[in-house]
Design a protein around this motif. Structure first.
Motif, PDB file in Angstrom:
ATOM      1  N   ASP A  37      30.315  33.069  40.451  1.00 33.11           N
ATOM      2  CA  ASP A  37      30.241  33.406  41.878  1.00 33.11           C
ATOM      3  C   ASP A  37      31.597  33.871  42.419  1.00 33.11           C
ATOM      4  O   ASP A  37      31.939  33.642  43.564  1.00 33.11           O
ATOM      5  N   ARG A  38      32.372  34.539  41.543  1.00 37.74           N
ATOM      6  CA  ARG A  38      33.661  35.106  41.935  1.00 37.74           C
ATOM      7  C   ARG A  38      33.440  36.544  42.391  1.00 37.74           C
ATOM      8  O   ARG A  38      32.436  37.157  42.068  1.00 37.74           O
ATOM      9  N   VAL A  39      34.389  37.083  43.120  1.00 40.54           N
ATOM     10  CA  VAL A  39      34.347  38.486  43.512  1.00 40.54           C
ATOM     11  C   VAL A  39      35.541  39.190  42.871  1.00 40.54           C
ATOM     12  O   VAL A  39      36.672  38.729  42.978  1.00 40.54           O
ATOM     13  N   VAL A  40      35.240  40.299  42.201  1.00 38.13           N
ATOM     14  CA  VAL A  40      36.253  41.099  41.539  1.00 38.13           C
ATOM     15  C   VAL A  40      36.404  42.403  42.309  1.00 38.13           C
ATOM     16  O   VAL A  40      35.422  43.021  42.720  1.00 38.13           O
ATOM     17  N   HIS A  41      37.645  42.795  42.517  1.00 36.75           N
ATOM     18  CA  HIS A  41      37.979  44.050  43.207  1.00 36.75           C
ATOM     19  C   HIS A  41      38.470  45.036  42.154  1.00 36.75           C
ATOM     20  O   HIS A  41      39.481  44.799  41.501  1.00 36.75           O
ATOM     21  N   ARG A  42      37.714  46.116  41.976  1.00 39.10           N
ATOM     22  CA  ARG A  42      38.083  47.144  40.983  1.00 39.10           C
ATOM     23  C   ARG A  42      38.495  48.414  41.717  1.00 39.10           C
ATOM     24  O   ARG A  42      37.781  48.876  42.604  1.00 39.10           O
ATOM     25  N   ARG A  43      39.648  48.958  41.315  1.00 36.45           N
ATOM     26  CA  ARG A  43      40.137  50.203  41.900  1.00 36.45           C
ATOM     27  C   ARG A  43      40.115  51.282  40.827  1.00 36.45           C
ATOM     28  O   ARG A  43      40.629  51.076  39.736  1.00 36.45           O
ATOM     29  N   ASN A  44      39.505  52.431  41.161  1.00 32.52           N
ATOM     30  CA  ASN A  44      39.419  53.552  40.239  1.00 32.52           C
ATOM     31  C   ASN A  44      40.124  54.750  40.878  1.00 32.52           C
ATOM     32  O   ASN A  44      39.644  55.298  41.867  1.00 32.52           O
ATOM     33  N   PHE A  45      41.277  55.113  40.292  1.00 35.73           N
ATOM     34  CA  PHE A  45      42.051  56.247  40.776  1.00 35.73           C
ATOM     35  C   PHE A  45      41.933  57.443  39.834  1.00 35.73           C
ATOM     36  O   PHE A  45      42.788  58.314  39.820  1.00 35.73           O
ATOM     37  N   GLY A  46      40.888  57.482  39.024  1.00 30.58           N
ATOM     38  CA  GLY A  46      40.706  58.574  38.075  1.00 30.58           C
ATOM     39  C   GLY A  46      41.420  58.292  36.769  1.00 30.58           C
ATOM     40  O   GLY A  46      40.818  57.804  35.830  1.00 30.58           O
ATOM     41  N   VAL A  47      42.718  58.552  36.732  1.00 29.25           N
ATOM     42  CA  VAL A  47      43.477  58.345  35.489  1.00 29.25           C
ATOM     43  C   VAL A  47      43.860  56.882  35.275  1.00 29.25           C
ATOM     44  O   VAL A  47      44.169  56.485  34.160  1.00 29.25           O
ATOM     45  N   THR A  48      43.865  56.085  36.321  1.00 26.84           N
ATOM     46  CA  THR A  48      44.171  54.655  36.185  1.00 26.84           C
ATOM     47  C   THR A  48      43.127  53.826  36.920  1.00 26.84           C
ATOM     48  O   THR A  48      42.535  54.273  37.912  1.00 26.84           O
ATOM     49  N   THR A  49      42.911  52.647  36.409  1.00 19.86           N
ATOM     50  CA  THR A  49      42.028  51.674  37.051  1.00 19.86           C
ATOM     51  C   THR A  49      42.696  50.310  36.959  1.00 19.86           C
ATOM     52  O   THR A  49      43.575  50.082  36.128  1.00 19.86           O
ATOM     53  N   ASP A  50      42.284  49.410  37.823  1.00 15.91           N
ATOM     54  CA  ASP A  50      42.727  48.029  37.695  1.00 15.91           C
ATOM     55  C   ASP A  50      41.669  47.104  38.270  1.00 15.91           C
ATOM     56  O   ASP A  50      40.708  47.544  38.907  1.00 15.91           O
ATOM     57  N   GLU A  51      41.844  45.847  38.004  1.00 20.25           N
ATOM     58  CA  GLU A  51      40.886  44.815  38.431  1.00 20.25           C
ATOM     59  C   GLU A  51      41.664  43.631  38.963  1.00 20.25           C
ATOM     60  O   GLU A  51      42.645  43.198  38.352  1.00 20.25           O
ATOM     61  N   SER A  52      41.228  43.115  40.103  1.00 18.41           N
ATOM     62  CA  SER A  52      41.907  42.000  40.764  1.00 18.41           C
ATOM     63  C   SER A  52      40.883  40.978  41.246  1.00 18.41           C
ATOM     64  O   SER A  52      39.717  41.307  41.447  1.00 18.41           O
ATOM     65  N   GLU A  53      41.347  39.778  41.464  1.00 19.62           N
ATOM     66  CA  GLU A  53      40.486  38.688  41.923  1.00 19.62           C
ATOM     67  C   GLU A  53      40.581  38.546  43.437  1.00 19.62           C
ATOM     68  O   GLU A  53      41.679  38.503  43.999  1.00 19.62           O
ATOM     69  N   VAL A  54      39.432  38.475  44.097  1.00 19.99           N
ATOM     70  CA  VAL A  54      39.395  38.164  45.524  1.00 19.99           C
ATOM     71  C   VAL A  54      39.463  36.640  45.628  1.00 19.99           C
ATOM     72  O   VAL A  54      38.553  35.945  45.183  1.00 19.99           O
ATOM     73  N   ILE A  55      40.557  36.148  46.178  1.00 22.63           N
ATOM     74  CA  ILE A  55      40.803  34.701  46.234  1.00 22.63           C
ATOM     75  C   ILE A  55      40.028  34.061  47.380  1.00 22.63           C
ATOM     76  O   ILE A  55      39.423  33.010  47.218  1.00 22.63           O
ATOM     77  N   THR A  56      40.074  34.702  48.546  1.00 25.12           N
ATOM     78  CA  THR A  56      39.329  34.197  49.699  1.00 25.12           C
ATOM     79  C   THR A  56      38.661  35.355  50.424  1.00 25.12           C
ATOM     80  O   THR A  56      39.161  36.483  50.413  1.00 25.12           O
ATOM     81  N   ALA A  57      37.549  35.059  51.053  1.00 26.59           N
ATOM     82  CA  ALA A  57      36.835  36.009  51.906  1.00 26.59           C
ATOM     83  C   ALA A  57      36.227  35.208  53.046  1.00 26.59           C
ATOM     84  O   ALA A  57      35.415  34.313  52.810  1.00 26.59           O
ATOM     85  N   LYS A  58      36.656  35.522  54.261  1.00 30.38           N
ATOM     86  CA  LYS A  58      36.152  34.814  55.435  1.00 30.38           C
ATOM     87  C   LYS A  58      35.895  35.808  56.550  1.00 30.38           C
ATOM     88  O   LYS A  58      36.664  36.744  56.748  1.00 30.38           O
ATOM     89  N   VAL A  59      34.821  35.594  57.263  1.00 36.15           N
ATOM     90  CA  VAL A  59      34.486  36.431  58.407  1.00 36.15           C
ATOM     91  C   VAL A  59      34.979  35.722  59.658  1.00 36.15           C
ATOM     92  O   VAL A  59      34.622  34.571  59.914  1.00 36.15           O
ATOM     93  N   SER A  60      35.820  36.399  60.433  1.00 35.28           N
ATOM     94  CA  SER A  60      36.336  35.802  61.665  1.00 35.28           C
ATOM     95  C   SER A  60      35.320  35.958  62.790  1.00 35.28           C
ATOM     96  O   SER A  60      34.327  36.673  62.654  1.00 35.28           O
ATOM     97  N   SER A  61      35.585  35.315  63.898  1.00 35.18           N
ATOM     98  CA  SER A  61      34.636  35.302  65.018  1.00 35.18           C
ATOM     99  C   SER A  61      34.371  36.696  65.581  1.00 35.18           C
ATOM    100  O   SER A  61      33.325  36.933  66.173  1.00 35.18           O
ATOM    101  N   ASP A  62      35.302  37.639  65.383  1.00 31.80           N
ATOM    102  CA  ASP A  62      35.089  39.000  65.871  1.00 31.80           C
ATOM    103  C   ASP A  62      34.371  39.884  64.855  1.00 31.80           C
ATOM    104  O   ASP A  62      34.221  41.083  65.060  1.00 31.80           O
TER     105      ASP A  62
END
Length: 150
Positions: A64-89
């Protein structure tokens, strides 16, 4: 602490704890409910590149983790979303660890009425902003809308 008021005073903190724990969401739940899961780009029809074609994808991974993948064409990377919270707005506030950069960044997205999203802030852990109040700090230009790609 005898009597009805004493028992009430003891019960309130207990009930607040139950309420807060019941409403807590996992990173994956918050991202899913807000609508983040999927691929996003300034131009979904463009090939992935460093410009308008960059594809930023958020996917639910094992545990139940969220992974953030960035694809720039010639390069890609993968990062971990540590926290995700929705604020009152309604803003989705993320904290992401980028191993290649050896850096944790905090940023917030606002969902637009047309279903696009905009970055409203982006800062490092020292509080140094690259985006603040929906504008790039380098030039004052507003952040562009990102579209959800199929």
């Amino acid at each position: 602490m005898n009597g009805p008021f004493g028992r009430l005073a003891l019960a309130i903190p207990f009930l607040l704890t139950l309420t807060l724990n019941a409403s807590a969401e996992t990173v994956a739940e918050a991202a899913r409910v807000w609508g983040l899961i999927g691929a996003w780009s300034l131009d979904c029809s463009a090939a992935p590149d460093r410009g308008d074609g960059a594809v930023l994808a958020y996917q639910i991974a094992s545990g139940d983790r969220v992974v953030h993948r960035r694809n720039f064409g010639v390069t890609t990377d993968e990062s971990e979303v540590i926290t995700a919270k929705v604020s009152s707005d309604g803003m989705l506030n993320l904290r992401v660890f980028f191993p290649r950069l050896k850096q944790t960044r905090e940023y917030g997205f606002a969902m637009q009425p047309d279903g696009t999203m905009r970055a409203m802030y982006n800062r490092n852990r020292k509080g140094e902003y690259t985006i603040r109040d929906g504008k790039f700090t380098a030039n004052g230009n507003p952040t562009p809308s990102q579209h959800k790609c199929n």
